[in-house]
Design a protein around this motif. Structure first.
Motif, PDB file in Angstrom:
ATOM      1  N   ASP A 187       1.063  -1.501  -0.558  1.00 31.27           N
ATOM      2  CA  ASP A 187       0.274  -0.025  -0.085  1.00 31.27           C
ATOM      3  C   ASP A 187       0.826   0.758  -0.125  1.00 31.27           C
ATOM      4  O   ASP A 187       0.535   2.959  -0.863  1.00 31.27           O
ATOM      5  N   ILE A 207      -2.070  -1.057  -6.137  1.00 24.00           N
ATOM      6  CA  ILE A 207      -2.606  -1.228  -5.472  1.00 24.00           C
ATOM      7  C   ILE A 207      -3.450  -1.736  -7.051  1.00 24.00           C
ATOM      8  O   ILE A 207      -3.426   0.200  -7.745  1.00 24.00           O
ATOM      9  N   GLY A 237      -7.810  -1.895   0.625  1.00 23.69           N
ATOM     10  CA  GLY A 237      -9.067  -1.625   0.455  1.00 23.69           C
ATOM     11  C   GLY A 237     -10.072  -3.008   0.561  1.00 23.69           C
ATOM     12  O   GLY A 237     -10.818  -2.449   1.203  1.00 23.69           O
ATOM     13  N   TYR A 282      -9.253   4.308  -3.245  1.00 21.38           N
ATOM     14  CA  TYR A 282      -8.849   3.173  -3.472  1.00 21.38           C
ATOM     15  C   TYR A 282      -9.808   2.565  -4.329  1.00 21.38           C
ATOM     16  O   TYR A 282     -10.672   2.667  -4.054  1.00 21.38           O
TER      17      TYR A 282
END
Length: 507
Positions: free
Chosen positions: A81, A86, A94, A483
């Motif tokens: 992260d 991501i 997330g 996210y």
């Protein structure tokens, strides 16, 4: 969106949460969902269960996701992260926020509906009804605030999942416009906050959330929607409840180790007793000097007896040059600098702080055992509310009042009063003051996204190659402001949910 329980399963999950709660409860006699709300203590026990998912969100990874991909801090961590590795297929934090955010919504919906039935059936008094309903609705609002800040547009519902018909409808809900979600939550909170006890959180039994946190969430959501008058009205209620900021000593109120301090509006509750049944998290693992020498209390070459010789420390969150040499330098008169950051301990300097310090004692957990960080995490404080008032007055073009509220936190920090020059400079100073005052309190990314400047602010100021432009390792893209919804949840929704913004960037 996947709904993981209905009917008795919902009841069973709530019952499990009772066992983990530290508050005194009487859960005797509760056997099935229809019997959950027969007396006040049973109603309160259900509300207690609504807090549990919050604790699963507030971990070191959430600190990374909200503070370490911003303009003021980064973390060279193996937790991906931190480098924005991501995608919808690999949503990382997330998944945790989505799962626990909607678990919280489900529990709160169950609690709200049950409390309303209990009052209708004259099981609880009017005062008990207002207290319980405000607490449950505030928690529900907190989950929706988190979900909309983290994901943007998300599914919205207040229904209690009581049968398969409701379940089937909720499973296929699409994203709803975040502004509309916030408006519905604001309306919901405005219906109850004035009726609940108008008290500081620290004055509530067991530090339960109540009217002051409800007003804070009204204001937070209203400011996302640029409803400055709605936000100011809520913030004025908080000001009436909390009084002058000068009565709240800075150090005593902001250290994470000091629990449920008078200035706090919301804290994440943790306990740790060596060898006992406890609930802890691990944020301090990335907020203490790194590394620690084996079998010692020596951290980055300096002995720190208060931290002990048992703590687990990981690759650490660090203030970047823009923050530590610009916004809040070591040589400034700002008393907050020595709490936000650490260049050494007592008269000894760390080995690796020539250009960037470590996070400071605000976040340290004395005598931490392994990774068991028993600190409470500050989420909302009164100083935050006052800076929000400064921002609201600024956007209402009342610059004199904006400076008045800006100076409240500056004065407590030992800085001189701000001299107004131009609106643009005042706007920048309010934003910078939020960075100084609220450093490491899980909000910086949300502020930057709300202001519409996250991507430019990070790429201009980050010291981390993954978050810079035109580097071999660069990963940052404008879609990372939020996210993605996990791909599995998109599938469960029969593709009524989407990640179109990520898709546009090839993710």
């Amino acid at each position: 969106m996947k709904i993981k329980y209905i009917l008795y399963t919902a009841a069973a999950m709530t019952m499990l949460s009772f066992q983990a709660c530290t508050l005194d409860e009487d859960t005797s006699g509760i056997s099935n969902p229809d019997d959950f709300f027969r007396k006040y203590s049973e109603c309160q026990s259900v509300v207690n269960g609504c807090y549990i998912p919050i604790k699963s969100i507030y971990t070191y990874t959430y600190m990374i996701a909200t503070e370490c991909v911003t303009d003021i801090a980064y973390c060279p961590s193996g937790t991906l992260d931190a480098s924005l590795d991501i995608s919808p297929a690999v949503p990382r934090m997330g998944s945790t926020v989505w799962r626990n955010g909607y678990l919280g919504v489900q529990r709160c919906n169950f609690a709200v509906n049950g409390i309303e039935r209990a009052y209708k059936n004259e099981v609880i008094s009017e005062d008990q009804y207002h207290q319980l309903l405000c607490e449950a609705k505030t928690l529900r609002a907190f989950f929706y605030w988190t979900l909309t800040c983290f994901f943007g547009n998300v599914p919205f519902y207040f229904d209690d999942v009581t049968d398969n018909e409701v379940l089937s409808r909720i499973q296929v809900l699409p994203r709803m416009d975040a502004d509309e979600t916030r408006n519905k939550v604001i309306e919901d909170l405005l219906s109850i906050a004035p009726l609940a006890p108008q008290t500081r959180t620290c004055d509530n039994e067991a530090d339960r959330l109540g009217a002051s946190c409800a007003y804070m969430l009204i204001a937070k959501m209203a400011m996302w929607n640029k409803q400055w008058d709605v936000a100011l009205d809520a913030l004025e209620h908080i000001e009436t409840i909390y009084g002058s900021l000068s009565q709240y000593d800075y150090a005593e109120n902001i250290l994470f180790r000091n629990k449920n301090t008078p200035e706090s509006i919301m804290e994440i509750q943790h306990t740790y007793t060596q060898g006992g049944l406890t609930y802890t998290s691990n944020v301090a693992c990335i907020c203490q000097p790194y590394p620690r020498a084996a079998n010692s209390a020596i951290y980055d070459g300096v002995e720190i007896p208060e931290l002990g010789d048992q703590a687990t420390v990981w690759a650490a969150m660090r203030p970047n040059v823009y923050f530590c040499q610009g916004l809040q330098s070591k040589m400034s008169k700002d008393i907050r600098a020595k709490y936000n950051m650490a260049w050494g301990y007592e008269d000894k300097t760390f080995n690796n702080t020539n250009t960037r310090p470590w996070c400071g004692p605000k976040f340290w957990c004395p005598n931490m055992q392994s990774s068991a960080d028993g600190n409470n995490y500050k989420v909302f404080r009164y100083a935050d509310a006052l800076l929000m008032m400064a921002e609201c007055y600024f956007y209402k073009e009342n610059y004199e009042k904006a400076v008045e509220y800006l100076d409240m936190t500056r004065t407590r920090a030992g800085l001189s009063n701000y001299t107004y020059r131009t609106p643009a400079r005042l706007e920048e100073e309010i934003r910078n003051e939020r960075a100084r005052e609220l450093f490491g309190e899980f909000q910086r990314k949300y502020d930057l996204v709300r202001w519409g400047i996250w991507y430019d602010a990070v790429t201009d100021n980050s010291d981390y190659a993954y978050l810079q432009l035109n580097t071999a390792n660069s990963r940052i893209k404008p879609c990372h402001r939020y996210y993605p919804i996990p791909d599995t949840e998109v599938t469960y929704s029969k593709n009524n949910l989407d990640n179109n913004e990520y898709k546009a960037y090839g993710l």
